[in-house]
Design a protein around this motif. Structure first.
Motif, PDB file in Angstrom:
ATOM      1  N   UNK A  16       5.576  -7.777   3.097  1.00 13.71           N
ATOM      2  CA  UNK A  16       4.690  -8.541   3.996  1.00 13.71           C
ATOM      3  C   UNK A  16       4.752  -8.026   5.438  1.00 13.71           C
ATOM      4  N   UNK A  17       4.858  -6.696   5.530  1.00 11.03           N
ATOM      5  CA  UNK A  17       4.930  -6.064   6.849  1.00 11.03           C
ATOM      6  C   UNK A  17       3.559  -5.520   7.254  1.00 11.03           C
ATOM      7  N   UNK A  18       2.538  -6.272   6.997  1.00  8.37           N
ATOM      8  CA  UNK A  18       1.170  -5.815   7.254  1.00  8.37           C
ATOM      9  C   UNK A  18       0.737  -6.077   8.699  1.00  8.37           C
ATOM     10  N   UNK A  19      -0.100  -5.175   9.248  1.00  9.40           N
ATOM     11  CA  UNK A  19      -0.680  -5.459  10.567  1.00  9.40           C
ATOM     12  C   UNK A  19      -1.469  -6.776  10.523  1.00  9.40           C
TER      13      UNK A  19
ATOM     14  N   UNK B 132       3.409   2.361  -0.206  1.00 13.96           N
ATOM     15  CA  UNK B 132       2.657   1.364   0.556  1.00 13.96           C
ATOM     16  C   UNK B 132       2.821  -0.031  -0.061  1.00 13.96           C
ATOM     17  N   UNK B 133       2.696  -0.081  -1.373  1.00 14.62           N
ATOM     18  CA  UNK B 133       2.755  -1.374  -2.059  1.00 14.62           C
ATOM     19  C   UNK B 133       4.139  -2.000  -1.913  1.00 14.62           C
ATOM     20  N   UNK B 134       5.154  -1.193  -2.218  1.00 13.32           N
ATOM     21  CA  UNK B 134       6.501  -1.772  -2.244  1.00 13.32           C
ATOM     22  C   UNK B 134       7.142  -1.808  -0.857  1.00 13.32           C
TER      23      UNK B 134
ATOM     24  N   UNK C  88      -0.977  10.017   7.368  1.00  9.81           N
ATOM     25  CA  UNK C  88      -0.652  10.264   5.970  1.00  9.81           C
ATOM     26  C   UNK C  88      -0.011   8.965   5.485  1.00  9.81           C
ATOM     27  N   UNK C  89      -0.763   8.218   4.754  1.00 12.80           N
ATOM     28  CA  UNK C  89      -0.337   6.869   4.390  1.00 12.80           C
ATOM     29  C   UNK C  89       0.723   6.862   3.293  1.00 12.80           C
TER      30      UNK C  89
ATOM     31  N   UNK D 252      -7.167  -7.183  -1.606  1.00 12.25           N
ATOM     32  CA  UNK D 252      -6.996  -6.834  -0.189  1.00 12.25           C
ATOM     33  C   UNK D 252      -6.036  -5.645  -0.075  1.00 12.25           C
ATOM     34  N   UNK D 253      -4.988  -5.667  -0.886  1.00  9.61           N
ATOM     35  CA  UNK D 253      -3.969  -4.617  -0.843  1.00  9.61           C
ATOM     36  C   UNK D 253      -4.566  -3.255  -1.187  1.00  9.61           C
ATOM     37  N   UNK D 254      -5.318  -3.223  -2.274  1.00  9.54           N
ATOM     38  CA  UNK D 254      -5.898  -1.965  -2.735  1.00  9.54           C
ATOM     39  C   UNK D 254      -6.986  -1.497  -1.766  1.00  9.54           C
ATOM     40  N   UNK D 255      -7.766  -2.440  -1.283  1.00  8.50           N
ATOM     41  CA  UNK D 255      -8.807  -2.102  -0.316  1.00  8.50           C
ATOM     42  C   UNK D 255      -8.164  -1.547   0.961  1.00  8.50           C
ATOM     43  N   UNK D 256      -7.071  -2.159   1.385  1.00 12.20           N
ATOM     44  CA  UNK D 256      -6.368  -1.716   2.596  1.00 12.20           C
ATOM     45  C   UNK D 256      -5.771  -0.335   2.420  1.00 12.20           C
ATOM     46  N   UNK D 257      -5.190  -0.086   1.269  1.00  6.34           N
ATOM     47  CA  UNK D 257      -4.598   1.230   1.005  1.00  6.34           C
ATOM     48  C   UNK D 257      -5.685   2.305   1.021  1.00  6.34           C
ATOM     49  N   UNK D 258      -6.792   2.021   0.354  1.00  7.86           N
ATOM     50  CA  UNK D 258      -7.889   2.993   0.291  1.00  7.86           C
ATOM     51  C   UNK D 258      -8.448   3.244   1.690  1.00  7.86           C
TER      52      UNK D 258
END
Ligand code: A3P
Length: 312
Positions: free
Chosen positions: A179-182, A171-173, A164-165, A149-155
């Protein structure tokens, strides 16, 4: 757009409220989910024959939307399915209009009154429309392991022309590990629904299981929805919903969306040798990041009985 916005500064959420992300009832929401829409969930009229496809973002939502849409249509990819985008056939409940407060559920409001509705949502159990506890519509919840999910979300976020992500490390750290995800922390989301997996109106599925046995998953969903599909209809659904077919299909691959730069990454990425699936996280996480993430996931899921596959 000439200038790229930097991603939201999650350390200062209150200040950012109302722009890129905001906090509603203790949960971070993205810019396209307005507080007024979330307030209005208290009054949203659920129908008993509604079917909701619910997930934490990047868990295989579109895949499940397409499967449910095909099953409801007896496995027949008719003209509606061929010509109407999956986001129109199974619209996003909490997606708001550009102007806050104008129409709260524009896509839902546009659906025909006389037909059962298929609806997508990323809401946590607690934030679903209150009426759903009374009407008990069917909910197909799809969960996927946090690393993919993390990698898919970043991509996915890298595709947005407007943002500009930043680097994977940032993003990961900075976001995923904190755990500050939308839509809130991944673990809280999946566990909130996992606790209701035995409810009669909830089917809890895992992306990894669907990937291993798409036909079996389709049969389970059809049974849950009370659809008695012929073998031929199931075969057609499997073919229509395979990664290869959906990746080529403009009604499911999001190639028409102008907000994305499709050269950065396609919505449906080529993942490992088998494409679409489990295990791409290994190409992104460093050894140290993986250790931290594994510990975090283990702590959150400990004692819950919920486990995920991390290998293809
Ligand atoms: P990847 O980014 O790992 O490729 P969502 O719809 O919740 O945003 O999830 C998107 C993810 O589901 C993407 O994962 C996409 O490739 C994957 N997906 C979509 N359709 C799929 C299919 N038919 N088979 C396998 N994975 C699929």
């Amino acid at each position: 757009m000439s200038e790229k916005k930097s991603m939201p500064d999650y350390s200062d959420l209150e200040f950012k409220a109302g722009s890129d992300v905001h906090v509603w009832d203790g949960v971070i929401y993205p810019w396209f989910v307005h507080a007024k829409t979330l307030d209005a969930m208290a009054d949203f009229k659920v129908r008993t024959d509604d079917v909701y496809v619910v997930s934490f973002p990047k868990s295989g939502t579109t895949w499940t939307q397409e499967i449910v849409s095909l099953i409801k249509n007896n496995g027949e990819p008719d003209n509606t399915i061929k010509n109407k985008h999956v986001e129109e056939r199974v619209p996003h409940l909490e997606m708001s209009t550009a102007v806050p407060g104008t129409i709260l559920y524009p896509r839902i409001a546009a659906m025909p009154e006389d037909k059962p509705r298929l609806i997508k949502s990323h809401l946590s159990y607690q934030h679903m429309p209150k009426d759903f506890l009374v009407k008990k519509p069917k909910i197909v919840y799809i969960a996927r392991n946090y690393k993919d999910v993390s990698v898919s979300g970043y991509s996915f976020l890298r595709m947005y022309k407007a943002f500009d992500i930043g680097s994977w490390k940032e993003f990961c750290e900075g976001i995923l590990m904190r755990e500050m995800t939308p839509y809130g922390p991944w673990a809280a989301h999946v566990l909130g629904w996992w606790q209701h997996r035995h409810d009669d109106n909830v089917l809890f599925l895992k992306y990894e299981d669907l990937k291993k046995d798409l036909r079996g998953g389709i049969v389970r969903i059809a049974d849950f929805l009370g659809k008695d599909l012929s073998d031929d209809a199931i075969t057609k659904t499997v073919e229509h919903c395979s990664f290869e077919t959906m990746k080529k299909n403009p009604m499911t691959n999001f190639t028409g969306l102008d907000a994305f730069d499709h050269k950065v990454a396609p919505f449906m990425r080529k993942v490992l040798q088998l494409a679409g699936g489990t295990g791409d996280w290994k190409n992104w996480f460093t050894v140290a990041q993986n250790e931290t993430m594994t510990k975090l996931i283990d702590e959150r899921l400990y004692g819950t009985g919920l486990v995920f596959d991390y290998d293809p």
